[in-house]
Design an enzyme around this catalytic site. Structure first.
Site, mmCIF file in Angstrom:
data_model
loop_
_atom_site.group_PDB
_atom_site.id
_atom_site.type_symbol
_atom_site.label_atom_id
_atom_site.label_comp_id
_atom_site.label_asym_id
_atom_site.label_seq_id
_atom_site.Cartn_x
_atom_site.Cartn_y
_atom_site.Cartn_z
ATOM 1 N N ARG A 27 0.874 -1.173 0.000
ATOM 2 C CA ARG A 27 0.000 0.000 0.000
ATOM 3 C C ARG A 27 0.913 1.225 0.000
ATOM 4 O O ARG A 27 2.133 1.122 0.108
ATOM 5 C CB ARG A 27 -1.024 -0.002 1.129
ATOM 6 C CG ARG A 27 -0.652 -0.602 2.426
ATOM 7 C CD ARG A 27 0.460 0.097 3.133
ATOM 8 N NE ARG A 27 0.165 1.505 3.338
ATOM 9 C CZ ARG A 27 1.045 2.450 3.534
ATOM 10 N NH1 ARG A 27 2.342 2.159 3.555
ATOM 11 N NH2 ARG A 27 0.713 3.699 3.727
ATOM 12 N N GLN A 39 -2.462 2.205 9.717
ATOM 13 C CA GLN A 39 -1.155 2.333 9.079
ATOM 14 C C GLN A 39 -0.206 3.213 9.889
ATOM 15 O O GLN A 39 1.007 3.068 9.791
ATOM 16 C CB GLN A 39 -1.292 2.899 7.655
ATOM 17 C CG GLN A 39 -1.985 1.974 6.671
ATOM 18 C CD GLN A 39 -3.471 2.257 6.561
ATOM 19 O OE1 GLN A 39 -4.089 2.764 7.500
ATOM 20 N NE2 GLN A 39 -4.081 1.913 5.443
ATOM 21 N N ASP A 66 -2.702 10.552 -2.255
ATOM 22 C CA ASP A 66 -2.953 9.484 -3.225
ATOM 23 C C ASP A 66 -3.340 10.039 -4.591
ATOM 24 O O ASP A 66 -3.209 9.347 -5.610
ATOM 25 C CB ASP A 66 -4.039 8.545 -2.702
ATOM 26 C CG ASP A 66 -3.533 7.784 -1.488
ATOM 27 O OD1 ASP A 66 -3.586 8.350 -0.384
ATOM 28 O OD2 ASP A 66 -3.036 6.656 -1.650
#
Lengths: 358, 358
Positions: B49, B197, B238
């Site tokens: 990721r 995360q 992102d």
């Protein structure tokens, strides 16, 4: 009433029985509190939590403490101090202890008077909850009418239901009332890390009441608000200043910012006992509890064997910091809903509505 | 370089080895990817990721796909489509696939050229990371000078370190550089629910680099900022629109609101491949991935036996909704730090700095 509520009640021996909120929603069990130390411990370790229920537990705790010291007022004062200091942020705790001790100091029939006073405090909270339910549901109906919507999406943070304030809660009371009125309501339930009172308690309460709801990570509310998926936010409070600043579960401030940024009304529901009229600037003056880092580093839930269990979720070498509350400034609050109705989070309006309590 | 980076590398058989980011920080293990399906699965299930590393994995994935279909371009186009659609929000994925496919379509030595191109993409990301490190650390030093402070407190959300972008990350690169420069730095690490995360990856990375850090619940940042405990926020992204709106891990928007409310600079660090120049209004136009509700309802960690395990943390009867990202509007971003330096999150400045890429 008779000292029996949904979240806590007196048993036949006049001991206090409380739902153990640490193990909900997976285990429904009770803890019996018989003396001062057990009362302090239950508040500290969050067997009971929620501003109102902490106050109720403390009130019954004074009764139990008086029984423990056979009505010796000097000993009771010491025990009252221990209970009063068991948690620092929710002011209902101090308020309830002070009110009980006033009765103790002038009573000729201390045990009986203290029991009746604790029940009276709970009964008043029940009435408060009913009034908030009505006022809040009226607000929901106004919003639906104004926006011409047939379903209302409400976002709430932490738990301010009947597990927090007898006997229908504060922030959740209007939601229960909306359901009774036949309003089509859906609730976004903030998980509420680190102790997950939303995912564990609010979701459980709403599920039991068959109210449509969805659990979300605390991170999600901003996105939902940005995209028109939230019509109103409502939370409880642990202490509200005379200026209208509201201490509530950590993360409430972030949601109020998102509501403000997206023109979504943001309400705080509270009994008047949650006001701290000694304080004007809540951000500077309300003490914020720091709890143990293990509440961040470990998490509880149900394992694959159906056992209530714990996992470590942060590296051993990393520190964590765990503030229990934050303060939402009055400028971000649309209104305060109390047993007396709705007022702005504004010093002048608060002083007018609650002038007899100042 | 030679195809060997910290988060992923080619082994001697030219298979792609990646760190399994699903089980960090408690288990350090790798997964070997040999074909298209394994590549798609590793991206979907978040074995890998982070915008950059997703792009890198996809780039090597195209190489592996070409090997799998013996350089048959028609078959490769189909496989490329599968890889391209494995996740919807991070644009580096599409960018990397498109760039690789351009090479494939005109190559006479497809396997060799694709391998070199994938390595080239990773090497460029390494250089990007170095440039961001320098520009970001300069910003930290400016803030410390301006505010006359000797320690800088940085808040970050999710993971944008070397696990996300080879070979030092984006948002964490300036933090590593600050450490190298001898700056006294402390990092507030947002846990980053639902997949943690921050708690799992960022805390682990910073711990390995001996950088002072503290993990906090995602709810906590607002309180810290209100009380002067955060000097600057920095996150990755992102996808960033031509107008400067930044999609990043869900919850980033809430932190940007708190930073804005407390006059704290809020930076986004990104390689230019994270820009989507086709989109101006990021809030309306960037597609936001919805992931499975079980990521909210269950959580993974280390049990008391030291085993990697899973717990249920939401009542079975409750639904959950799991948006992966939110979009921070440009007005809340102080600056965008890329390999080309710092620019405002402003369409005009972006178009000037990146005009060759439009």
């Amino acid at each position: 009433m008779n000292g029996k509520y949904k979240a806590l009640w007196l048993d036949e021996q006049d001991n206090l029985v409380v739902l153990d909120q640490r193990v909900l929603p997976f285990v429904e069990s009770t803890v019996t509190i018989t003396n001062t130390n057990e009362c302090v411990e239950a508040i500290k370790n969050m067997t009971v939590r929620g501003a109102g229920v902490i106050g109720n537990t403390a009130a019954f705790g004074i009764f139990l403490a008086a029984r423990e010291c056979n009505g010796n007022l000097v000993q009771l004062e010491n025990r009252a101090k221990l209970i009063r200091e068991s948690r620092p942020t929710a002011v209902n705790l101090m308020w309830a202890v002070d009110r009980m001790m006033k009765v103790a100091r002038k009573s000729n029939d201390m045990l009986n008077d203290l029991k009746l006073e604790a029940i009276e405090i709970c009964d008043e909270d029940c009435q408060t909850s009913k009034n908030i339910a009505d006022a809040g549901a009226d607000i929901f109906e106004e919003i639906m009418k104004k926006q011409n919507i047939t379903t209302i999406n409400v976002l709430t943070h932490c738990n301010a239901g009947w597990l927090a304030i007898v006997d229908d809660g504060t922030a959740l009371a209007p939601i229960y009332e909306a359901k009774r009125r036949g309003i089509d309501i859906h609730v976004w339930v903030d998980e509420t890390r680190p102790r997950n009172q939303g995912a564990n308690l609010t979701a459980w309460e709403l599920g039991k009441a068959d109210i449509n709801h969805t659990v979300i990570a605390d991170n999600t509310g901003g996105h939902l608000m940005q995209h028109g998926m939230v019509d109103v936010c409502i939370t409880g409070a642990d202490r509200v200043s005379r200026g209208g600043d509201a201490a509530n579960k950590i993360g409430t401030y972030l949601k109020s910012l998102a509501a403000h940024d997206n023109n979504i009304p943001f309400y705080i529901a509270l009994p008047s006992s949650t006001f701290d009229f000694e304080i004007v600037d809540g951000i500077k003056e309300i003490p914020i509890e720091i709890r143990g880092e293990d509440e961040v580093k470990f998490i509880r839930g149900l394992d694959k064997h159906g056992e209530y269990s714990e996992l470590q979720i942060v590296p051993t070498a990393s520190k964590a910091l765990n503030y229990g509350f934050d303060v939402t400034p009055s400028r971000l609050i649309t209104g305060l809903i109390s047993e007396r109705g709705v007022c702005k989070a504004d010093q002048k309006e608060i002083e007018t509505m609650f002038k007899d309590l100042l």
